[in-house]
Design a protein around this motif. Sequence first.
Motif, short mmCIF file in Angstrom:
data_model
loop_
_atom_site.label_atom_id
_atom_site.label_comp_id
_atom_site.label_asym_id
_atom_site.label_seq_id
_atom_site.Cartn_x
_atom_site.Cartn_y
_atom_site.Cartn_z
N GLY A 88 -1.81 2.77 3.22
CA GLY A 88 -2.60 3.94 3.59
C GLY A 88 -3.14 3.85 5.00
N TYR A 89 -3.52 2.63 5.42
CA TYR A 89 -3.98 2.43 6.79
C TYR A 89 -2.87 2.73 7.78
CZ TYR A 89 -8.37 0.10 5.38
OH TYR A 89 -9.60 -0.20 4.87
N LEU A 90 -1.66 2.30 7.46
CA LEU A 90 -0.53 2.55 8.35
C LEU A 90 -0.31 4.05 8.51
CD1 LEU A 90 1.93 1.83 10.04
CD2 LEU A 90 3.21 1.48 7.91
N ALA A 91 -0.30 4.78 7.40
CA ALA A 91 -0.09 6.23 7.45
C ALA A 91 -1.18 6.90 8.27
CB ALA A 91 -0.04 6.80 6.05
N ARG A 92 -2.43 6.49 8.06
CA ARG A 92 -3.54 7.09 8.80
C ARG A 92 -3.48 6.73 10.28
NH1 ARG A 92 -8.45 5.10 5.41
NH2 ARG A 92 -9.67 6.03 7.10
N ALA A 93 -3.04 5.51 10.58
CA ALA A 93 -2.91 5.11 11.99
C ALA A 93 -1.86 5.95 12.71
CB ALA A 93 -2.53 3.62 12.08
N MET A 94 -0.73 6.16 12.06
CA MET A 94 0.32 6.98 12.67
C MET A 94 -0.15 8.43 12.84
SD MET A 94 2.81 4.85 13.33
CE MET A 94 1.58 3.60 13.64
N ALA A 95 -0.89 8.93 11.85
CA ALA A 95 -1.42 10.30 11.94
C ALA A 95 -2.44 10.42 13.07
CB ALA A 95 -2.05 10.71 10.62
N ALA A 96 -3.13 9.32 13.37
CA ALA A 96 -4.13 9.31 14.45
C ALA A 96 -3.49 9.16 15.83
CB ALA A 96 -5.13 8.19 14.22
N GLY A 97 -2.18 8.99 15.87
CA GLY A 97 -1.49 8.88 17.17
C GLY A 97 -1.27 7.47 17.65
N CYS A 98 -1.48 6.48 16.78
CA CYS A 98 -1.26 5.09 17.19
C CYS A 98 0.21 4.81 17.47
CB CYS A 98 -1.76 4.13 16.12
SG CYS A 98 -3.55 4.20 15.87
N ALA A 99 0.45 3.92 18.40
CA ALA A 99 1.82 3.56 18.77
C ALA A 99 2.28 2.29 18.05
CB ALA A 99 1.93 3.36 20.28
N GLY A 100 1.32 1.56 17.45
CA GLY A 100 1.72 0.32 16.80
C GLY A 100 0.74 -0.09 15.72
N PHE A 101 1.21 -0.96 14.82
CA PHE A 101 0.39 -1.49 13.74
C PHE A 101 0.89 -2.89 13.44
CE2 PHE A 101 -1.51 -2.21 9.71
CZ PHE A 101 -2.48 -1.23 9.49
N VAL A 102 0.04 -3.90 13.70
CA VAL A 102 0.41 -5.29 13.43
C VAL A 102 -0.70 -5.94 12.61
CG1 VAL A 102 1.88 -5.59 15.47
CG2 VAL A 102 -0.55 -6.09 15.64
N VAL A 103 -0.32 -6.92 11.80
CA VAL A 103 -1.31 -7.65 11.01
C VAL A 103 -1.64 -8.97 11.70
CG1 VAL A 103 -0.81 -6.56 8.79
CG2 VAL A 103 0.53 -8.54 9.52
N LYS A 104 -2.88 -9.42 11.50
CA LYS A 104 -3.37 -10.58 12.25
C LYS A 104 -2.68 -11.88 11.88
CE LYS A 104 -7.91 -8.74 13.35
NZ LYS A 104 -9.34 -8.72 12.98
N ASP A 105 -2.03 -11.94 10.70
CA ASP A 105 -1.36 -13.19 10.36
C ASP A 105 0.08 -13.24 10.89
OD1 ASP A 105 -0.19 -11.42 8.61
OD2 ASP A 105 -0.69 -12.51 6.79
N ALA A 106 0.45 -12.25 11.71
CA ALA A 106 1.77 -12.27 12.36
C ALA A 106 1.78 -13.38 13.42
CB ALA A 106 2.06 -10.92 13.01
#
Length: 201
Positions: A88-106
């Motif tokens: 759900g966070y990913l979908a909301r981030a993309m809807a907000a215009g974000c260009a990327g989504f990474v998790v901190k354990d990457a």
Amino acid sequence: MIRVLLADDQALVRGALAALLGLEPDIEVVAEVSTGDEVLPAARRAHPDVALLDVQMPGLDGLSAAAALTAALPACKVVICTTFGRPGYLARAMAAGCAGFVVKDAPPERLVDAVRRVHGGLRVVDPALAAESLASGPDPLTDRERDTLRAAAEGGSVADLARALHLSEGTVRNHLSSAIGKTGARNRAEAAKLAEARGWL
């Protein structure tokens, strides 16, 4: 140089990210903030090319801060960098215009690569989270159902929720009933927990 703004309420994490990015010859951290409310003012002062935002911060959350930032300064690319890899966070981030989504354990190099790629005009999404997001489907809740579940998560009677949300008790019951049905929960507390776990709240 790629100018970066960091927003994370945990000083150790923020410092580690700044140190990591500072090792790169083509990246400069130009601003660091600890709350979502500070993101836009800091960006207006520092003119970053890329903003790395955590989701859960005091004041404005990272997703709301991202929406405000992309609306006000569209040239600044936003990457959500969070512990909470929820579909759900990913979908909301993309809807907000974000260009990327990474998790901190990457791996650290993935974050550095994400900064460079979004600066270059690409989108970057954690592949495991993207697959999970596709499998779980879209957020079925309406804005009002989300508001009602958030309020319900803090406890209180239907009358308390109705007063807090400026709605009738019947409307609150309808929103709760609908949200419980959509999440497959047994009660409002479980519905709120499930919605939170999926990143819908």
